[in-house]
Design an enzyme around this catalytic site. Structure first.
Site, short mmCIF file in Angstrom:
data_model
loop_
_atom_site.label_atom_id
_atom_site.label_comp_id
_atom_site.label_asym_id
_atom_site.label_seq_id
_atom_site.Cartn_x
_atom_site.Cartn_y
_atom_site.Cartn_z
N HIS A 108 0.89 -1.24 0.19
CA HIS A 108 -0.13 0.05 0.10
C HIS A 108 0.76 1.29 0.05
O HIS A 108 0.23 2.30 -0.27
CB HIS A 108 -0.87 0.09 1.38
CG HIS A 108 -0.56 0.26 2.58
ND1 HIS A 108 -0.15 -0.87 3.29
CD2 HIS A 108 -0.11 1.32 3.13
CE1 HIS A 108 0.43 -0.39 4.54
NE2 HIS A 108 0.50 0.89 4.47
N ASP A 138 -0.04 -7.42 1.46
CA ASP A 138 0.63 -6.18 1.62
C ASP A 138 1.77 -6.15 1.61
O ASP A 138 2.59 -5.40 2.11
CB ASP A 138 -0.19 -5.61 2.69
CG ASP A 138 -0.12 -4.00 2.80
OD1 ASP A 138 -0.07 -3.55 1.55
OD2 ASP A 138 0.07 -3.37 3.97
N SER A 211 4.80 2.85 8.10
CA SER A 211 4.29 1.57 7.11
C SER A 211 5.37 1.22 6.34
O SER A 211 5.87 1.78 5.45
CB SER A 211 2.96 2.01 6.43
OG SER A 211 2.29 0.99 5.77
#
Length: 469
Positions: A108, A138, A211
């Site tokens: 992402h 992911d 992230s």
């Protein structure tokens, strides 16, 4: 003299207490050495997405942002913020895993990007190439071309223990090389719509920008990739989730070799086993994955699995919760043989299955109301009707009865609702209204009985109990 002795005794008691407290105290870990060794291989990742008006549109999380549930959010900054052409903005973190420039991060972070840039601690800025990405886990693999690249050591997430100290390094809110620490709160967490990753849960402070960054053990080895948080405010609330490095390495190797990830597929829909279901299926305690549906022509179908089977072991791994099964199957190579222990009507049996390859998509089914109703004159206090041919084709079932109306009674207490489709009762198939009445008339009283229903296209078992009249 007596006074001196008295004060001396008090002083000795006080000193003894201080020494005792110091002896009982546990020194907190010093992270400075770990941070100094590992930070150079942690990178900041920026992306640019070109749009039709020649301006640049930047993403913290990719074009699927609107589809991601609020409950478990990926890390986004200001979404859909426009800037001038080719202007980059920090979007996340990553880390270098090899001397030849391979980098691991989250999918992402780079989804939808036309250009990807990587900035190192020594201020070098490099253009990165996307080698491959995998939405289900992911994860994404990037590659940069440069000399003298620092590299991180990779650990084994399987050896991580709950309560162990862990450290995260990343760029929350664009503050590069921010260090936070905490402990492993749990392992093997399953999140909504994330069936193929057994997440590591921690209380390490993670925020937008972390992230894709690494999660370290105290040896400075990467044991996870920070990926998600639980939040009601948009920021850190004490619950963070990381992808185990063991899972990430498997995905990375497949992306490097073929550009895609192949996952094992069993072809069943499963649900959790609660206390009532355990009793109805003659289990000594709630455990395993209850098979609610077997897909026609799937590996499970060919192996003889049936709705109502409870899978309690897969390739020697005990299945305590149903959420433990999907990632075990997913990590099995297509074509490989797998062994399962299955409880069927109270008897444990061994089942061998050849695992298939997970299809690219999985279509659901829907129900269409129609048909004639039968009068309510049964012990369940239900009014039911036969399914039409169109409904059977739509739901891909051979038969069943549609619940037209629910009256106060055992079925209502069990949670059966109008428009539910009843497929079986007490492990007996129900394909027509006539079969429904025949099965219901023979139901034992005072026992927990499994009922397989289809609700809005989703099969599930519920527990029904007939009381003594």
């Amino acid at each position: 003299m007596k006074v001196c002795q008295k004060y001396t005794a008090v002083l000795l008691v006080w000193l003894s207490a201080v020494v005792s407290m110091r002896a009982g105290a546990v020194d907190l870990p010093d992270f400075t050495g770990l941070v100094e060794r590992t930070s150079p291989a942690v990178v900041n990742i920026s992306t640019v997405r070109k749009v039709g008006d020649d301006s640049a549109q930047y993403y913290f999380g990719g074009p699927e942002q609107d589809q991601i549930p609020e409950f478990f959010r990926h890390f986004f900054g200001d979404p859909y913020r426009r800037r001038g052409p080719q202007e980059a903005q920090s979007t996340g973190s990553g880390f270098i895993v090899s001397k030849d420039g391979y980098i691991l991060t989250n999918n992402h972070v780079v989804a939808g990007a036309d250009e990807i840039f990587v900035r190192l601690m020594d201020r070098r800025e490099l253009t990165a190439k996307l080698i491959g990405s995998d939405e289900k886990s992911d994860l994404a693999v990037l590659k940069v071309e440069a000399d003298d690249l620092p590299v991180l050591n990779l650990g084994k997430s399987s050896e991580l223990k709950v309560g162990e100290w862990v450290v995260a390094i990343g760029s929350p809110f664009g503050f590069e090389y921010t260090v936070t620490a905490g402990i492993v709160s749990a392992k093997g967490r399953s999140l909504p719509n994330e069936n193929y990753v057994p997440f590591i849960q921690t209380d390490v402070a993670i925020n937008p920008g972390n992230s894709g960054g690494p999660l370290f053990n105290l040896e400075g080895e990467v044991v996870g990739i920070n990926s998600q948080i639980y939040t009601r405010s948009g920021g850190f609330m004490g619950v963070s989730f990381a992808i185990p490095i063991d899972v990430a390495l498997d995905v990375m190797n497949q992306l490097k070799d073929t550009g895609a990830v192949k996952r094992g597929w069993l072809g069943v829909l499963i649900q959790e086993v609660n206390k009532d279901l355990a009793e109805s299926f003659n289990l000594n305690k709630p455990r395993g994955a209850l098979v609610a549906q077997v897909m026609k022509g799937s590996p499970a179908d060919k192996a003889g699995l049936q709705p109502g089977d409870v899978i309690v072991s897969y390739n020697g791994n005990e299945i305590g919760l149903s959420s433990e099964l999907p990632h075990l199957v997913g990590r099995t190579s297509p074509g490989q043989k797998a062994s399962m222990k299955v409880v069927r009507r109270g008897d444990e049996m061994d089942v061998a299955v050849e695992i298939g390859q997970l299809p690219a998509d999985d279509n659901g089914v829907a129900s269409v109301p129609a048909g004639q109703t039968a009068p309510q004159n049964n012990a369940l206090n239900l009014q039911v009707r036969d399914l039409t041919d169109e409904e059977k084709e739509s739901m891909q079932v051979a038969g069943g009865v549609m619940v037209a109306q629910v009256f106060p009674g055992p079925a209502a207490t069990a949670g059966i609702q109008p428009n539910d489709v009843i497929s079986s009762i007490n492990n007996k198939d129900v394909e027509t209204v006539a079969q429904f009445h025949e099965v219901v008339e023979k139901l034992p009283v005072g026992k927990s009985l499994p009922v397989l229903i289809i609700r809005q296209g989703n099969p599930a078992f519920i527990v029904l109990k007939l009381n003594n009249k």
